[in-house]
Design a protein around this motif. Sequence first.
Motif, PDB file in Angstrom:
ATOM      1  N   SER A   1      70.926 -15.543-105.303  1.00 10.72           N
ATOM      2  CA  SER A   1      72.038 -14.646-105.614  1.00 10.72           C
ATOM      3  C   SER A   1      73.142 -14.741-104.571  1.00 10.72           C
ATOM      4  CB  SER A   1      71.543 -13.203-105.731  1.00 10.72           C
ATOM      5  OG  SER A   1      71.130 -12.720-104.466  1.00 10.72           O
ATOM      6  N   GLN A   2      72.887 -15.439-103.483  1.00  5.60           N
ATOM      7  CA  GLN A   2      73.926 -15.680-102.481  1.00  5.60           C
ATOM      8  C   GLN A   2      74.891 -16.729-103.022  1.00  5.60           C
ATOM      9  OE1 GLN A   2      71.640 -16.979 -99.149  1.00  5.60           O
ATOM     10  NE2 GLN A   2      70.956 -14.922 -98.610  1.00  5.60           N
ATOM     11  N   ASP A   3      75.946 -17.014-102.252  1.00  3.78           N
ATOM     12  CA  ASP A   3      76.851 -18.061-102.712  1.00  3.78           C
ATOM     13  C   ASP A   3      76.128 -19.405-102.686  1.00  3.78           C
ATOM     14  OD1 ASP A   3      76.782 -18.317 -99.942  1.00  3.78           O
ATOM     15  OD2 ASP A   3      78.830 -19.075 -99.832  1.00  3.78           O
ATOM     16  N   ALA A   4      76.643 -20.341-103.461  1.00  2.00           N
ATOM     17  CA  ALA A   4      75.924 -21.594-103.710  1.00  2.00           C
ATOM     18  C   ALA A   4      75.625 -22.378-102.446  1.00  2.00           C
ATOM     19  CB  ALA A   4      76.722 -22.459-104.680  1.00  2.00           C
ATOM     20  N   TRP A   5      76.530 -22.390-101.488  1.00  6.45           N
ATOM     21  CA  TRP A   5      76.323 -23.206-100.296  1.00  6.45           C
ATOM     22  C   TRP A   5      75.160 -22.712 -99.456  1.00  6.45           C
ATOM     23  CZ3 TRP A   5      78.157 -27.742-100.594  1.00  6.45           C
ATOM     24  CH2 TRP A   5      79.333 -27.981-101.279  1.00  6.45           C
ATOM     25  N   SER A   6      74.899 -21.421 -99.467  1.00  9.22           N
ATOM     26  CA  SER A   6      73.793 -20.911 -98.650  1.00  9.22           C
ATOM     27  C   SER A   6      72.528 -20.631 -99.464  1.00  9.22           C
ATOM     28  CB  SER A   6      74.219 -19.637 -97.926  1.00  9.22           C
ATOM     29  OG  SER A   6      74.492 -18.613 -98.864  1.00  9.22           O
ATOM     30  N   SER A   7      72.631 -20.670-100.782  1.00  5.04           N
ATOM     31  CA  SER A   7      71.465 -20.307-101.596  1.00  5.04           C
ATOM     32  C   SER A   7      70.439 -21.427-101.669  1.00  5.04           C
ATOM     33  CB  SER A   7      71.898 -19.909-103.005  1.00  5.04           C
ATOM     34  OG  SER A   7      72.381 -21.026-103.706  1.00  5.04           O
ATOM     35  N   VAL A   8      70.905 -22.658-101.723  1.00  8.72           N
ATOM     36  CA  VAL A   8      69.974 -23.772-101.878  1.00  8.72           C
ATOM     37  C   VAL A   8      69.994 -24.591-100.597  1.00  8.72           C
ATOM     38  CG1 VAL A   8      69.296 -25.732-103.285  1.00  8.72           C
ATOM     39  CG2 VAL A   8      70.453 -23.818-104.336  1.00  8.72           C
ATOM     40  N   GLY A   9      69.206 -24.166 -99.675  1.00 10.17           N
ATOM     41  CA  GLY A   9      69.003 -24.915 -98.446  1.00 10.17           C
ATOM     42  C   GLY A   9      67.515 -25.163 -98.323  1.00 10.17           C
ATOM     43  N   ALA A  10      67.046 -25.218 -97.120  1.00 11.28           N
ATOM     44  CA  ALA A  10      65.614 -25.446 -96.907  1.00 11.28           C
ATOM     45  C   ALA A  10      64.786 -24.299 -97.474  1.00 11.28           C
ATOM     46  CB  ALA A  10      65.335 -25.624 -95.424  1.00 11.28           C
ATOM     47  N   ALA A  11      65.249 -23.069 -97.277  1.00  7.06           N
ATOM     48  CA  ALA A  11      64.482 -21.914 -97.770  1.00  7.06           C
ATOM     49  C   ALA A  11      64.471 -21.859 -99.295  1.00  7.06           C
ATOM     50  CB  ALA A  11      65.061 -20.621 -97.205  1.00  7.06           C
ATOM     51  N   GLY A  12      65.613 -22.101 -99.918  1.00  5.22           N
ATOM     52  CA  GLY A  12      65.686 -22.045-101.381  1.00  5.22           C
ATOM     53  C   GLY A  12      64.832 -23.107-102.043  1.00  5.22           C
ATOM     54  N   VAL A  13      64.883 -24.313-101.517  1.00  7.33           N
ATOM     55  CA  VAL A  13      64.084 -25.395-102.095  1.00  7.33           C
ATOM     56  C   VAL A  13      62.598 -25.156-101.836  1.00  7.33           C
ATOM     57  CG1 VAL A  13      63.603 -27.870-101.991  1.00  7.33           C
ATOM     58  CG2 VAL A  13      65.948 -27.063-101.994  1.00  7.33           C
ATOM     59  N   THR A  14      62.269 -24.662-100.651  1.00  5.18           N
ATOM     60  CA  THR A  14      60.863 -24.376-100.344  1.00  5.18           C
ATOM     61  C   THR A  14      60.309 -23.315-101.288  1.00  5.18           C
ATOM     62  OG1 THR A  14      61.239 -24.924 -98.023  1.00  5.18           O
ATOM     63  CG2 THR A  14      59.271 -23.634 -98.536  1.00  5.18           C
ATOM     64  N   LEU A  15      61.081 -22.264-101.531  1.00  9.39           N
ATOM     65  CA  LEU A  15      60.637 -21.227-102.461  1.00  9.39           C
ATOM     66  C   LEU A  15      60.515 -21.779-103.881  1.00  9.39           C
ATOM     67  CD1 LEU A  15      62.701 -18.234-101.080  1.00  9.39           C
ATOM     68  CD2 LEU A  15      60.209 -18.412-101.124  1.00  9.39           C
ATOM     69  N   SER A  16      61.419 -22.667-104.268  1.00  5.60           N
ATOM     70  CA  SER A  16      61.324 -23.285-105.592  1.00  5.60           C
ATOM     71  C   SER A  16      60.084 -24.160-105.695  1.00  5.60           C
ATOM     72  CB  SER A  16      62.575 -24.125-105.877  1.00  5.60           C
ATOM     73  OG  SER A  16      63.692 -23.301-106.085  1.00  5.60           O
ATOM     74  N   ILE A  17      59.771 -24.874-104.626  1.00  6.74           N
ATOM     75  CA  ILE A  17      58.562 -25.711-104.625  1.00  6.74           C
ATOM     76  C   ILE A  17      57.313 -24.838-104.735  1.00  6.74           C
ATOM     77  CG2 ILE A  17      57.136 -27.222-103.178  1.00  6.74           C
ATOM     78  CD1 ILE A  17      59.775 -28.437-102.142  1.00  6.74           C
ATOM     79  N   VAL A  18      57.263 -23.755-103.955  1.00  8.20           N
ATOM     80  CA  VAL A  18      56.101 -22.852-103.999  1.00  8.20           C
ATOM     81  C   VAL A  18      55.960 -22.246-105.387  1.00  8.20           C
ATOM     82  CG1 VAL A  18      55.181 -20.672-103.113  1.00  8.20           C
ATOM     83  CG2 VAL A  18      56.097 -22.366-101.537  1.00  8.20           C
ATOM     84  N   SER A  19      57.056 -21.781-105.970  1.00  6.97           N
ATOM     85  CA  SER A  19      57.004 -21.182-107.302  1.00  6.97           C
ATOM     86  C   SER A  19      56.539 -22.183-108.347  1.00  6.97           C
ATOM     87  CB  SER A  19      58.390 -20.651-107.701  1.00  6.97           C
ATOM     88  OG  SER A  19      58.822 -19.669-106.827  1.00  6.97           O
ATOM     89  N   ALA A  20      57.097 -23.384-108.307  1.00  7.82           N
ATOM     90  CA  ALA A  20      56.738 -24.396-109.303  1.00  7.82           C
ATOM     91  C   ALA A  20      55.278 -24.836-109.155  1.00  7.82           C
ATOM     92  CB  ALA A  20      57.674 -25.594-109.189  1.00  7.82           C
ATOM     93  N   LEU A  21      54.847 -25.072-107.921  1.00  5.64           N
ATOM     94  CA  LEU A  21      53.470 -25.537-107.720  1.00  5.64           C
ATOM     95  C   LEU A  21      52.442 -24.467-108.073  1.00  5.64           C
ATOM     96  CD1 LEU A  21      53.696 -27.684-104.467  1.00  5.64           C
ATOM     97  CD2 LEU A  21      53.518 -28.450-106.851  1.00  5.64           C
ATOM     98  N   THR A  22      52.711 -23.216-107.719  1.00  3.55           N
ATOM     99  CA  THR A  22      51.757 -22.160-108.076  1.00  3.55           C
ATOM    100  C   THR A  22      51.758 -21.905-109.580  1.00  3.55           C
ATOM    101  OG1 THR A  22      53.374 -20.470-107.462  1.00  3.55           O
ATOM    102  CG2 THR A  22      51.686 -21.026-105.830  1.00  3.55           C
TER     103      THR A  22
END
Length: 130
Positions: free
Chosen positions: A99-120
Amino acid sequence: MSRRPVHPLHAILLAFPIALFASALLSDITYLKSGEMQWSNFSAWLIVGALVFGAPVLLWAAIGLFRRRRDPERTRALVYFLLLLVMWIAGLINAFKHSQDAWSSVGAAGVTLSIVSALTALAAGWTAYS
């Protein structure tokens, strides 16, 4: 001992978080490679859709876990519930992150959370369907 099959409605609802979280991960990766802000928006929408369909699946799994108090398959039901819980919480945090602006939303934390969500989500699907 025969395992009880997954209820068809439960199986249909579970398919949505699996597909949507995996698609959000792909959308995040595409955003990182292209820098096009719309990919971040796609990810945010996909994550919210996965959370909407994941909530009834999580509730259904919690009820199923409660109903299997003395069942020999309780361990499997507990693992399934915990995978769904981790998936949903990681997805919720990821939705807040996106929900943050695009430049700060998808960084290391955003991708890591997406990986955790997808894998689980994939692991929960594997547990439910196997």
